[in-house]
Write an enzyme that holds these catalytic residues in place. Structure first.
Site, PDB file in Angstrom:
ATOM      1  N   GLU A  79       0.819  -1.221   0.000  1.00  0.00           N
ATOM      2  CA  GLU A  79       0.000   0.000   0.000  1.00  0.00           C
ATOM      3  C   GLU A  79       0.848   1.263   0.000  1.00  0.00           C
ATOM      4  O   GLU A  79       0.515   2.244  -0.671  1.00  0.00           O
ATOM      5  CB  GLU A  79      -0.917  -0.008   1.236  1.00  0.00           C
ATOM      6  CG  GLU A  79      -1.923   1.121   1.280  1.00  0.00           C
ATOM      7  CD  GLU A  79      -3.019   0.981   0.248  1.00  0.00           C
ATOM      8  OE1 GLU A  79      -3.732   1.970   0.025  1.00  0.00           O
ATOM      9  OE2 GLU A  79      -3.167  -0.104  -0.346  1.00  0.00           O
ATOM     10  N   ASP A  80       1.959   1.256   0.722  1.00  0.00           N
ATOM     11  CA  ASP A  80       2.722   2.485   0.956  1.00  0.00           C
ATOM     12  C   ASP A  80       3.960   2.659   0.083  1.00  0.00           C
ATOM     13  O   ASP A  80       4.482   3.760  -0.034  1.00  0.00           O
ATOM     14  CB  ASP A  80       3.172   2.554   2.418  1.00  0.00           C
ATOM     15  CG  ASP A  80       2.005   2.714   3.371  1.00  0.00           C
ATOM     16  OD1 ASP A  80       0.889   2.956   2.887  1.00  0.00           O
ATOM     17  OD2 ASP A  80       2.202   2.576   4.592  1.00  0.00           O
TER      18      ASP A  80
END
Length: 230
Positions: free
Chosen positions: A73-74
């Site tokens: 996600e990051d």
């Protein structure tokens, strides 16, 4: 980090411990530029969450997925499909599926008092593909976020605490992790009603002091009685 190693070494064979720390090395590399709102290096968050799961003696795939749960996600290093392939090649398809399950749970945000209704829980369960390990990772993630919630703005703290109280604490009870449920509820109470929480904590401390004094007096009286008989 040393504490995590000691925990996993207590119940996992050496080869599995090394798998866990390959996941740690990968997570640390991907999160290295990031800091949390508390100012701490971001990697401390997945390590803390993973330690909670290690206390429950969970399997290697779950621990690896917890360490890596925010990487897809990051990360800004590679497009998601490429990064997914890299993680699967290094850590296995099961780990990546668990990470993706946790990522899906990030899409659920409930602000109303009906957040923990049956439909909300049902949707979350479907998002996990019926693998309870996804929920356990998310509960550890949420518990550490609640422990470090002071880095958020007052409005955000209230939003997170309400969501936690209405959705994640009941999920913890549903999955039988009552220690996590109790701590989540306590942290939410402190966040939402800080003054009342401080008063109750002070009263509890006073009661503990009174009990300790009484116990000390009883011990002294018993000691004196035994001495008199001797």
């Amino acid at each position: 980090l040393l504490q995590l190693r000691q925990q996993v070494q207590s119940y996992l064979p050496t080869a599995e411990v090394e798998r866990v720390f390959r996941a740690y090395a990968d997570a640390e590399r991907h999160h290295r530029p990031q800091v949390r709102k508390t100012g701490e290096p971001y990697i401390l968050h997945p390590v803390a969450a993973t330690r909670m799961l290690a206390e429950m003696a969970l399997d290697t795939d779950t621990l690896c997925a917890c360490l890596l749960h925010d990487v897809i996600e990051d990360s800004k290093e590679a497009p998601r499909p490429i990064l997914r392939q890299q993680l699967a090649a290094t850590h296995g398809e099961t780990v990546v599926e668990l990470v993706e399950g946790v990522t899906k749970l990030e899409q659920f945000h409930f602000d109303s008092k009906d957040a923990a209704n049956a439909e909300s829980v049902r949707k979350m369960m479907l998002a996990t593909k019926r693998d309870p390990r996804v929920i356990l990772i998310k509960l550890a993630d949420r518990l550490h976020n609640m422990r470090t919630i002071e880095g958020q703005s007052p409005a955000k703290r209230r939003q997170i605490a309400l969501e936690t109280l209405e959705l994640y604490a009941p999920l913890a009870q549903l999955y039988g992790v009552n220690r996590i449920k109790a701590e989540l509820q306590d942290l939410c109470f402190r966040t939402l009603l800080p003054m009342r929480s401080r008063i109750i904590a002070r009263k509890a401390e006073e009661q503990r002091g009174i009990r300790n004094q009484r116990m000390h007096r009883i011990v002294e009286e018993l000691t004196a009685s035994v001495s008199a008989l001797g």
